[in-house]
Design a protein around this motif. Structure first.
Motif, short mmCIF file in Angstrom:
data_model
loop_
_atom_site.label_atom_id
_atom_site.label_comp_id
_atom_site.label_asym_id
_atom_site.label_seq_id
_atom_site.Cartn_x
_atom_site.Cartn_y
_atom_site.Cartn_z
N LEU A 4 0.83 -1.21 0.00
CA LEU A 4 0.00 0.00 0.00
C LEU A 4 0.86 1.26 0.00
O LEU A 4 0.55 2.24 -0.67
CB LEU A 4 -0.93 0.01 1.22
CG LEU A 4 -2.11 -0.96 1.20
CD1 LEU A 4 -2.86 -0.91 2.52
CD2 LEU A 4 -3.05 -0.63 0.06
N ARG A 23 4.10 0.61 -3.29
CA ARG A 23 3.64 0.37 -4.66
C ARG A 23 2.48 1.29 -5.02
O ARG A 23 2.43 1.86 -6.10
CB ARG A 23 3.19 -1.08 -4.82
CG ARG A 23 4.31 -2.08 -4.82
CD ARG A 23 4.96 -2.14 -6.19
NE ARG A 23 6.39 -2.31 -6.01
CZ ARG A 23 7.30 -1.97 -6.93
NH1 ARG A 23 6.94 -1.43 -8.07
NH2 ARG A 23 8.57 -2.16 -6.70
N ILE A 24 1.50 1.38 -4.10
CA ILE A 24 0.29 2.12 -4.42
C ILE A 24 0.42 3.59 -4.06
O ILE A 24 -0.19 4.45 -4.68
CB ILE A 24 -0.93 1.44 -3.73
CG1 ILE A 24 -1.13 0.09 -4.43
CG2 ILE A 24 -2.17 2.27 -3.83
CD1 ILE A 24 -2.21 -0.75 -3.84
N GLY A 25 1.26 3.89 -3.09
CA GLY A 25 1.57 5.29 -2.83
C GLY A 25 0.67 5.98 -1.83
O GLY A 25 0.52 7.19 -1.86
N MET A 76 4.24 9.68 -0.28
CA MET A 76 5.04 8.80 -1.12
C MET A 76 5.05 9.25 -2.56
O MET A 76 6.07 9.62 -3.11
CB MET A 76 4.49 7.38 -1.08
CG MET A 76 4.87 6.61 0.16
SD MET A 76 6.62 6.45 0.36
CE MET A 76 7.08 5.82 -1.25
N SER A 77 3.86 9.23 -3.17
CA SER A 77 3.85 9.56 -4.58
C SER A 77 4.11 11.04 -4.78
O SER A 77 4.43 11.47 -5.87
CB SER A 77 2.53 9.15 -5.23
OG SER A 77 1.50 9.92 -4.68
N ASN A 136 7.39 11.22 -5.91
CA ASN A 136 7.59 10.81 -7.29
C ASN A 136 7.21 11.91 -8.27
O ASN A 136 7.80 12.08 -9.31
CB ASN A 136 6.74 9.58 -7.62
CG ASN A 136 7.11 8.42 -6.73
OD1 ASN A 136 8.23 8.38 -6.23
ND2 ASN A 136 6.17 7.52 -6.51
N GLN A 161 -1.06 15.52 -2.33
CA GLN A 161 -1.32 14.80 -1.08
C GLN A 161 -1.45 15.72 0.11
O GLN A 161 -1.08 15.35 1.23
CB GLN A 161 -0.21 13.77 -0.81
CG GLN A 161 0.05 12.85 -1.98
CD GLN A 161 -0.41 11.44 -1.72
OE1 GLN A 161 -0.27 10.90 -0.65
NE2 GLN A 161 -1.01 10.85 -2.71
N ALA A 206 -6.88 1.96 -2.30
CA ALA A 206 -5.87 1.39 -3.17
C ALA A 206 -6.28 1.53 -4.62
O ALA A 206 -5.49 1.95 -5.47
CB ALA A 206 -5.63 -0.07 -2.81
N ALA A 239 -6.03 5.10 -5.75
CA ALA A 239 -4.64 5.53 -5.92
C ALA A 239 -4.05 4.97 -7.20
O ALA A 239 -3.32 5.66 -7.91
CB ALA A 239 -3.82 5.10 -4.71
N VAL A 240 -4.37 3.70 -7.50
CA VAL A 240 -3.82 3.10 -8.71
C VAL A 240 -4.38 3.80 -9.95
O VAL A 240 -3.64 4.19 -10.86
CB VAL A 240 -4.15 1.58 -8.75
CG1 VAL A 240 -3.85 1.02 -10.12
CG2 VAL A 240 -3.36 0.86 -7.69
N ARG A 285 -2.86 7.16 -10.40
CA ARG A 285 -1.49 7.18 -10.86
C ARG A 285 -1.40 6.80 -12.34
O ARG A 285 -0.64 7.41 -13.10
CB ARG A 285 -0.61 6.26 -10.03
CG ARG A 285 0.84 6.71 -10.16
CD ARG A 285 1.82 5.90 -9.39
NE ARG A 285 1.61 4.49 -9.55
CZ ARG A 285 1.93 3.60 -8.61
NH1 ARG A 285 2.45 4.00 -7.49
NH2 ARG A 285 1.75 2.33 -8.81
#
Lengths: 333, 331
Positions: free
Chosen positions: A131, A134-136, B1-2, B5, B275, B319, B322-323, B326
């Motif tokens: 979570l 990978r999913i962020g 996290m992202s 990125n 975020q 999840a 978020a996928v 992205r």
């Protein structure tokens, strides 16, 4: 995190040196004074029985906190965007439930039950790792969501009932002693040593701390952050698995709702531990000290017969005193 | 996290559709959830039930807004639970034990929240304790105070509360429940301050780069004090509404809202391109949690199974959103 500890300019006058010592060792001094006060008020406080009981109580808290500390190290100590794992106690409670259910209801051998329990706890860690890396999702949100799920799954599994365990291995962890130290305390000490080695002594641990301290700098110097952060969540899952053994021994089985108090105690132990470290960052030995402090305090307040309603508040005040001393220390440096 | 990125260095070229999809992926997941509940239970999509969901979400919304403000400023506030309790307790006790008129009782409730916020800001700004530990300490102390003050945790009953006070939970204006209106007004105030004013920009700046904000001349300490006091008062508004509705104060009841408030804020943040916690996102998060609890109730699941599904649905929704977001950002 990143600021190097600078040595304060040397002060020749003695009072300045005393003041510096007081500030630098402030949290530990407050800690020691509190314990001295409790010992003075209650003759039983420093008795072997109370020390053993407190340490036994501290064991699952400390082991969960080791997992938390690993995640905080890799994600950075910013509560909002950094690393945190709220699901460790939930994972430990699930593993405890599986362990108890297998031993008592399914009649499984200890080895098999422990294997299943550890597998479940590690799975929680892997889900968190996916979570977050990978999913962020932010780790606070991801682990809050897994916490809710895992608590629910535990409830379905146990029908929200208590399961008693009288397996000889569990009883051995609960009642046995080696060199006068209870086995579950040994479990905490051995796990503490293993985690200290892994996170503070190995190259892997250093890389994790580099990622947590400054992700860009770590990436620039060739460390890939994602596998390291993923690994910390799996390590936290492993901590939950070990904690489940201490939990099942402490409670002679699995009781519903055990994770509620454990979440607060784990966070407290982990972050309080930072107050005991020279740079005010979370460390594994600090977390162990924090857990022991919390357990001694809880028991001590009961021993000096503080009214039940006052205990939590006093605990809050005392913790704030220790933490303020730490904050003062890092500010004056 | 992202955010790491996407935010730094390269800014991926994103199509307009992709950006929309990225932003609203969670709302898509939310819509699917609503469709599933509508399919599973005929009572779900009725106006009566939907207004139940909205009215039942008001207190959580207020707590979650308080949390949004604090998280936007770079902190966290675990003591909103206690601020809520104090708001509920002080407003009832003022009327019951001191015969205070109801406007004064409401002020007493809000003052209770302000006290909690002031203690937090003292610990955080003056003593330099991290927000997490400071508000955890306040939470502990506040819970003890409630137990001491209620003789070990007994309920405070005030069945005969004045009608004017009860109006806040049971009255209607133009057919809209008053508590929903109160929630809406606070929501709009929060939206204007946090998302549309210079104060909001400064609070977000503090939350992202505290040192930079200070170097740029922002008096972050003053803002931080204001943020924690405002959060305490906002949560206390929720407590007053709770008391107006129930006319009973149950000590430590506020704790139940804490995790959900944090979840709502972070659900909202997960929908933001960088975020960041934000007011519209928090509203979506609160409604999502309200719909989820209500829908699972209507399906009539076993209590334990409901607890498990609540978490699992949340994980899946987050999840998948978020996928999708992205993928569409990368497309």
């Amino acid at each position: 995190m990143t600021s190097a500890a600078t040595i304060p300019d040397s002060a020749p006058r003695p009072w300045a040196r005393v003041r510096q010592f007081l500030i630098r060792r402030g949290p530990l001094l407050v800690f020691a004074l509190l314990l001295a006060y409790l010992a003075w008020q209650s003759p039983v406080f420093l008795g072997a029985w109370n020390i053993q009981a407190s340490l036994t109580q501290a064991a699952p808290i400390a082991i969960c906190a080791f997992g938390l500390v690993a995640v905080v190290m890799g994600g950075g100590d910013d509560v909002v965007a950094g690393g945190i794992d709220l699901s460790v106690p939930a994972g430990a409670a699930l593993a405890t439930a599986i362990l108890s259910d297998q031993l008592t209801n399914a009649g499984a051998s200890f080895g098999w039950a422990m294997l299943l329990a550890a597998g479940a706890a590690l799975t929680v860690g892997v889900v968190n790792a996916i979570l977050v890396t990978r999913i962020g999702l932010t780790s606070l949100l991801a682990t809050l969501a897994t916490l809710t799920s895992v608590v629910g799954i535990t409830r379905v599994l146990t029908s929200n009932r208590r399961i008693n365990v009288d397996d000889p291995v569990v009883l051995m962890v609960r009642d046995g002693q080696v060199l006068g130290i209870p086995n579950s305390v040994w479990l905490m000490l051995v796990a503490g040593a293993a985690f200290t080695f892994l996170m503070h002594q190995t190259a892997f641990g250093m890389r994790v701390q580099a990622v947590g301290g400054n992700r860009e700098a770590a990436t620039t110097s060739g460390i890939r952050p994602r596998p390291h952060i993923a690994m910390t969540f799996i390590i936290a899952g492993a901590a939950a698995a070990v904690a489940s053994l201490a939990l099942v021994a402490r409670g002679s089985g699995s009781s519903p709702g055990v994770e509620d108090l454990l979440v607060v105690d784990m966070l407290l132990a982990g972050f309080l531990g930072a107050a005991f470290s020279p740079r005010n960052v979370v460390t594994i030995p600090g977390a162990m000290l924090g857990a022991i402090f919390v357990a001694l305090l809880s028991n001590g307040l009961i021993l000096i017969q503080v009214d039940n309603s006052w205990i939590l508040g006093l605990k809050g005040v005392l913790i704030l005193i220790v933490v303020s001393a730490a904050a003062l220390q890092s500010r004056t440096r | 996290m992202s955010s790491a990125n996407v935010g730094i260095g390269q800014r991926p070229s994103v199509g307009r559709l992709g950006r929309l999809l990225a932003r609203f992926a969670f709302i898509g997941a939310f819509a699917i959830l609503i469709a599933i509940f509508a399919f599973a239970s005929p009572n779900f999509l009725t106006p009566g039930n939907l207004s139940n969901v909205v009215e039942g979400s008001v207190v959580l919304l207020l707590v979650a807004l308080a949390m949004t403000l604090v998280v936007a400023s770079g902190g966290i506030d675990l003591s909103v639970a206690v601020a809520l309790d104090f708001g509920a307790w002080f407003s009832l006790a003022a009327m019951l034990n001191f015969d205070a008129p109801w406007p004064l009782a409401i002020l007493a409730g809000l003052a209770g929240g302000a006290v909690v916020g002031s203690l937090n800001s003292f610990l955080i700004v003056r003593l330099g304790v991290t927000p997490f530990l400071a508000t955890l300490g306040t939470l502990f102390i506040g819970r003890s105070v409630q137990q001491i003050g209620t003789g070990g945790g007994g309920n405070v009953n005030f069945r005969a509360a004045p009608d004017d006070f009860r109006w806040f939970a049971q009255g209607e204006v133009f057919g809209i429940p008053v508590d929903v209106l109160v929630g809406a007004v606070v929501l709009v105030i929060y939206f204007i301050i946090l998302e549309r004013s210079v104060y909001g920009v400064r609070i977000h700046a503090m939350g992202m780069q505290d040192a930079a904000a200070r170097v740029a001349g922002l008096r972050t300490n003053r803002y931080r004090v204001a943020v924690y006091v405002a959060a305490g008062i906002t949560a206390a508004v929720g407590g007053v509404l709770l008391s107006a509705g129930l006319r009973i104060f149950t000590p430590l009841a506020g704790f139940a809202y804490l995790l959900n408030a944090i979840a709502a804020v972070f659900i909202g943040a997960s929908m933001h391109p960088r975020q960041r916690p934000n007011v519209p996102g928090t509203l979506v998060g609160v409604l999502f949690l309200g719909v989820l609890a209500n829908g699972l109730d209507l399906i009539g699941l076993d209590f334990n199974l409901k607890a498990a599904l609540q978490g699992i649905v949340l994980v899946i929704a987050l999840a998948s959103a978020a996928v999708v977001s992205r993928l569409s950002r990368e497309a």
